[in-house]
Design a protein around this motif. Structure first.
Motif, short mmCIF file in Angstrom:
data_model
loop_
_atom_site.label_atom_id
_atom_site.label_comp_id
_atom_site.label_asym_id
_atom_site.label_seq_id
_atom_site.Cartn_x
_atom_site.Cartn_y
_atom_site.Cartn_z
N ASN A 3 0.83 -1.20 0.00
CA ASN A 3 0.00 0.00 0.00
C ASN A 3 0.86 1.25 0.00
N GLY A 4 0.23 2.32 -0.49
CA GLY A 4 0.94 3.59 -0.66
C GLY A 4 0.27 4.34 -1.79
N GLU A 5 0.78 5.53 -2.03
CA GLU A 5 0.19 6.37 -3.06
C GLU A 5 0.77 5.99 -4.43
N TYR A 6 -0.11 5.70 -5.39
CA TYR A 6 0.35 5.33 -6.73
C TYR A 6 0.88 6.56 -7.45
N GLU A 7 2.08 6.42 -7.99
CA GLU A 7 2.69 7.50 -8.77
C GLU A 7 2.91 6.99 -10.19
N PRO A 8 2.10 7.46 -11.16
CA PRO A 8 2.22 6.91 -12.52
C PRO A 8 3.61 7.17 -13.12
N SER A 9 3.95 6.33 -14.06
CA SER A 9 5.24 6.48 -14.74
C SER A 9 5.30 7.82 -15.48
N THR A 10 6.49 8.29 -15.69
CA THR A 10 6.66 9.54 -16.45
C THR A 10 6.48 9.27 -17.95
N ALA A 11 6.41 8.00 -18.33
CA ALA A 11 6.23 7.66 -19.77
C ALA A 11 4.73 7.47 -20.04
N GLN A 12 4.20 8.31 -20.94
CA GLN A 12 2.76 8.30 -21.21
C GLN A 12 2.26 6.92 -21.65
N PHE A 13 3.01 6.24 -22.56
CA PHE A 13 2.49 4.94 -23.07
C PHE A 13 2.43 3.91 -21.95
N VAL A 14 3.32 4.07 -20.98
CA VAL A 14 3.33 3.14 -19.83
C VAL A 14 2.13 3.43 -18.94
N ARG A 15 1.92 4.72 -18.66
CA ARG A 15 0.76 5.11 -17.83
C ARG A 15 -0.53 4.61 -18.48
N ASP A 16 -0.61 4.81 -19.81
CA ASP A 16 -1.85 4.42 -20.52
C ASP A 16 -2.07 2.92 -20.45
N VAL B 237 -0.97 0.77 -18.21
CA VAL B 237 -1.33 0.37 -16.84
C VAL B 237 -2.80 0.72 -16.58
N GLU B 238 -3.19 1.90 -16.99
CA GLU B 238 -4.56 2.38 -16.77
C GLU B 238 -5.57 1.45 -17.47
N LEU B 239 -5.29 1.10 -18.72
CA LEU B 239 -6.21 0.23 -19.49
C LEU B 239 -6.25 -1.17 -18.89
N TYR B 240 -5.06 -1.67 -18.55
CA TYR B 240 -4.96 -3.04 -17.98
C TYR B 240 -5.81 -3.12 -16.71
N GLN C 42 -7.97 -6.00 -21.05
CA GLN C 42 -7.48 -5.19 -22.18
C GLN C 42 -6.10 -4.62 -21.84
N GLY C 43 -5.35 -4.27 -22.90
CA GLY C 43 -4.02 -3.71 -22.64
C GLY C 43 -3.05 -4.77 -22.15
N THR C 44 -3.39 -6.03 -22.42
CA THR C 44 -2.60 -7.15 -21.86
C THR C 44 -1.56 -7.70 -22.83
N THR C 45 -1.33 -6.94 -23.91
CA THR C 45 -0.30 -7.40 -24.87
C THR C 45 0.49 -6.20 -25.37
N ASP D 85 1.14 -10.26 -30.87
CA ASP D 85 0.66 -9.60 -29.63
C ASP D 85 1.25 -10.36 -28.46
N VAL D 86 2.36 -9.86 -27.94
CA VAL D 86 3.10 -10.56 -26.89
C VAL D 86 2.46 -10.25 -25.53
N PRO D 87 2.14 -11.29 -24.75
CA PRO D 87 1.49 -11.04 -23.46
C PRO D 87 2.35 -10.21 -22.51
N VAL D 88 1.64 -9.37 -21.76
CA VAL D 88 2.28 -8.42 -20.84
C VAL D 88 1.69 -8.60 -19.44
N VAL D 89 2.51 -8.41 -18.44
CA VAL D 89 2.04 -8.41 -17.03
C VAL D 89 2.34 -7.03 -16.45
N ILE D 90 1.74 -6.74 -15.30
CA ILE D 90 2.01 -5.45 -14.61
C ILE D 90 2.72 -5.76 -13.29
N LEU D 91 3.93 -5.22 -13.17
CA LEU D 91 4.69 -5.37 -11.92
C LEU D 91 4.47 -4.12 -11.07
N THR D 92 4.10 -4.36 -9.81
CA THR D 92 3.97 -3.25 -8.86
C THR D 92 5.10 -3.33 -7.86
#
Ligand SMILES: C[C@H](OP(=O)(O)OC[C@@H](O)[C@@H](O)[C@@H](O)Cn1c2nc(=O)[nH]c(=O)c-2cc2ccc(O)cc21)C(=O)N[C@@H](CCC(=O)N[C@@H](CCC(=O)O)C(=O)O)C(=O)O
Length: 156
Positions: free
Chosen positions: A4-17, A19-22, A29-32, A47-54
């Protein structure tokens, strides 16, 4: 135990987008990542599968989220700190080394995991799995003097 903690989005727009869609789609969606992949001289769009690391920011303590290529085997995962072959390790790598408690979202499933860096034969095994999933990793490693680290994530 989820981080837990405050989420700070990446400075890279495509990464933020991504994560947001996923996350807003519950991992449907946004999983590849659409990339041109060369396998045995054949080049095709995959379409290569993608995971989200926190991870927890090593300095800020903020929640950081990074889309990464999905490399899975028997319930464990590898995450490859390639950063496109950049000369420096990605920051998320330093976060996960500083605090190995991470979360991984694979599609709709989010799990608490523990991260550990692998070396030697174990790294070679996971590196082969990673290159199978995403052949560009081999190119990245060829193009940089930096040894690209691999972290294995196992259920906490
Ligand atoms: C841009 C930078 O990101 P980074 O953590 O270096 O990670 C760079 C990339 O690896 C990251 O964007 C990945 O998601 C890119 N990426 C992949 N990157 C990879 O390395 N490997 C992959 O397999 C991969 C796949 C992938 C698939 C889809 C996609 O959209 C992106 C993909 C960033 O977010 N920096 C933040 C800081 C983030 C941070 O964690 N800060 C720390 C402090 C860190 C410090 O200063 O020590 C803190 O909060 O305490 C900022 O500039 O504010």
């Amino acid at each position: 135990m989820p981080l837990n903690g405050e989420y700070e989005p990446s400075t890279a727009q495509f990464v933020r987008d991504q994560v947001e869609l996923y996350e807003s789609s519950g991992g449907t969606q946004g999983t590849t990542l659409g990339v041109l992949v060369t396998r045995e001289e054949d080049e095709e769009l995959e379409d290569v599968p993608v995971v989200i690391l926190t991870t927890l920011g090593a300095k800020s303590g903020k929640i950081r989220k990074s889309p990464l290529i999905r490399v899975e085997h028997d319930g464990s995962y590898a995450v490859v700190a390639s950063a496109g072959g950049a000369p420096k390790h990605p920051v998320w790598y330093h976060n996960a080394v500083a605090d190995p408690r991470v979360e991984l979202q694979d599609g709709p499933v989010r799990r608490d995991m523990l991260a550990r860096e692998v070396t030697g034969d174990e790294k070679a095994l996971w590196w082969a799995r990673a290159v199978e999933a995403f052949p560009d990793y081999a190119e990245y490693q060829k193009n940089t003097d930096r040894e690209i680290p691999v972290l294995v994530l196992e259920p906490a």
